[in-house]
Motif scaffolding. Sequence first.
Motif, short mmCIF file in Angstrom:
data_model
loop_
_atom_site.label_atom_id
_atom_site.label_comp_id
_atom_site.label_asym_id
_atom_site.label_seq_id
_atom_site.Cartn_x
_atom_site.Cartn_y
_atom_site.Cartn_z
N ASN A 107 0.62 -1.12 -0.33
CA ASN A 107 0.01 0.17 -0.03
C ASN A 107 0.85 1.05 -0.19
O ASN A 107 0.66 1.78 0.85
N LEU A 108 1.75 1.73 -0.76
CA LEU A 108 2.35 2.71 -0.60
C LEU A 108 2.68 3.63 -2.07
O LEU A 108 3.70 4.58 -2.55
N MET A 109 2.23 2.77 -3.46
CA MET A 109 1.86 3.62 -4.73
C MET A 109 0.75 4.78 -4.23
O MET A 109 0.41 4.94 -3.48
N ARG A 110 1.59 5.91 -5.32
CA ARG A 110 0.44 7.11 -5.40
C ARG A 110 -0.82 7.00 -5.05
O ARG A 110 -0.43 5.59 -7.30
N THR A 111 -1.26 7.45 -4.93
CA THR A 111 -3.23 6.17 -5.35
C THR A 111 -3.48 7.22 -6.61
O THR A 111 -2.91 9.22 -6.85
N GLY A 112 -4.20 6.70 -8.20
CA GLY A 112 -3.87 7.39 -9.28
C GLY A 112 -2.57 7.48 -9.91
O GLY A 112 -3.49 7.43 -11.51
N TRP A 113 -1.85 6.48 -9.59
CA TRP A 113 -0.59 7.17 -10.29
C TRP A 113 -1.13 5.41 -11.37
O TRP A 113 -1.17 4.45 -10.83
N SER A 114 0.13 6.01 -12.19
CA SER A 114 -0.41 4.96 -12.97
C SER A 114 1.33 4.75 -14.52
O SER A 114 1.21 5.22 -14.77
N PHE A 115 1.98 3.60 -14.29
CA PHE A 115 2.99 3.39 -15.18
C PHE A 115 2.47 3.80 -16.76
O PHE A 115 1.61 3.31 -17.39
N ASN A 116 3.60 5.04 -17.42
CA ASN A 116 2.78 5.52 -18.64
C ASN A 116 4.76 5.82 -19.29
O ASN A 116 4.88 6.46 -18.36
N PRO A 117 5.57 5.25 -19.75
CA PRO A 117 7.02 5.63 -19.59
C PRO A 117 7.12 6.31 -19.75
O PRO A 117 6.73 6.30 -21.61
N HIS A 118 7.83 7.02 -19.45
CA HIS A 118 8.13 8.20 -20.20
C HIS A 118 9.28 9.23 -19.28
O HIS A 118 9.54 8.82 -18.34
N ALA A 119 10.65 9.62 -20.01
CA ALA A 119 11.05 10.52 -19.37
C ALA A 119 11.22 12.00 -19.69
O ALA A 119 10.89 12.61 -20.71
N THR A 120 10.91 13.15 -18.31
CA THR A 120 10.06 14.36 -18.45
C THR A 120 12.18 15.26 -18.45
O THR A 120 11.96 15.25 -18.16
N LEU A 121 11.49 15.83 -19.65
CA LEU A 121 12.60 17.00 -20.48
C LEU A 121 12.66 18.20 -19.46
O LEU A 121 13.66 19.22 -19.12
N GLY A 122 11.36 18.93 -19.31
CA GLY A 122 11.07 20.29 -18.69
C GLY A 122 10.45 21.00 -18.64
O GLY A 122 8.72 19.86 -19.44
N TYR A 123 9.55 21.60 -17.88
CA TYR A 123 8.14 22.21 -17.91
C TYR A 123 7.85 23.35 -18.65
O TYR A 123 9.15 24.28 -18.63
N ARG A 124 7.42 23.81 -19.13
CA ARG A 124 6.23 24.21 -19.99
C ARG A 124 5.17 24.80 -20.21
O ARG A 124 4.44 24.01 -19.87
N ALA A 125 4.44 25.73 -20.61
CA ALA A 125 3.08 25.95 -21.09
C ALA A 125 3.29 26.09 -22.69
O ALA A 125 3.90 27.15 -22.87
#
Length: 179
Positions: A113-131
């Motif tokens: 019972n340690l998995m973040r609620t609502g999280w599911s595996f969707n493989p990706h590597a985030t490069l950065g943030y923007r709008a």
Amino acid sequence: MQHCHRLFFALKPSQIEANLTGLIRDAAAPELDPVANARLHLTLGITADYAAYPQDVAQRLTTIGEHLAGNPFTLSFDRMSGSERSIALRPNKRPPALSAIQKQIDDQLRYWNLMRTGWSFNPHATLGYRAGLSFLRPITPLAWDIGDVVLIHSVVGATRHVELGRWPLVRRQFDLFSF
């Protein structure tokens, strides 16, 4: 500012692969608030956020890490995607070894019972943030040679990752004889 604490299992590129990934990031999207090369990763499983460092959870995750079994593999990112808030690299195909190691982690995090609620595996590597607008486009494939799984403590809000453990993926002897 009070920081919260998040623990997660991840795959990390080598330093050379991280630098190459950073070059792709910088060329493709100079407007990004970039993820530093040293923090590039692909998340395999993640906990909730904690107000204080969860020592007991860290110990449980370390035990899980010590019992992981899997083969090294190559992960090829061949698509870049943008959401309204980030840009990431994604694989078009999941190597069986990726699915196998992620399932072990997923099963254990759910069992305890340690998995973040609502999280599911969707493989990706985030490069950065923007709008910006959403998109998905092919890219020249970028490969990460995956040889271990890493447990990371993220100090959320401080943009700091602390490595808590690293476990090698070792080709099992009987795999050498499969035809």
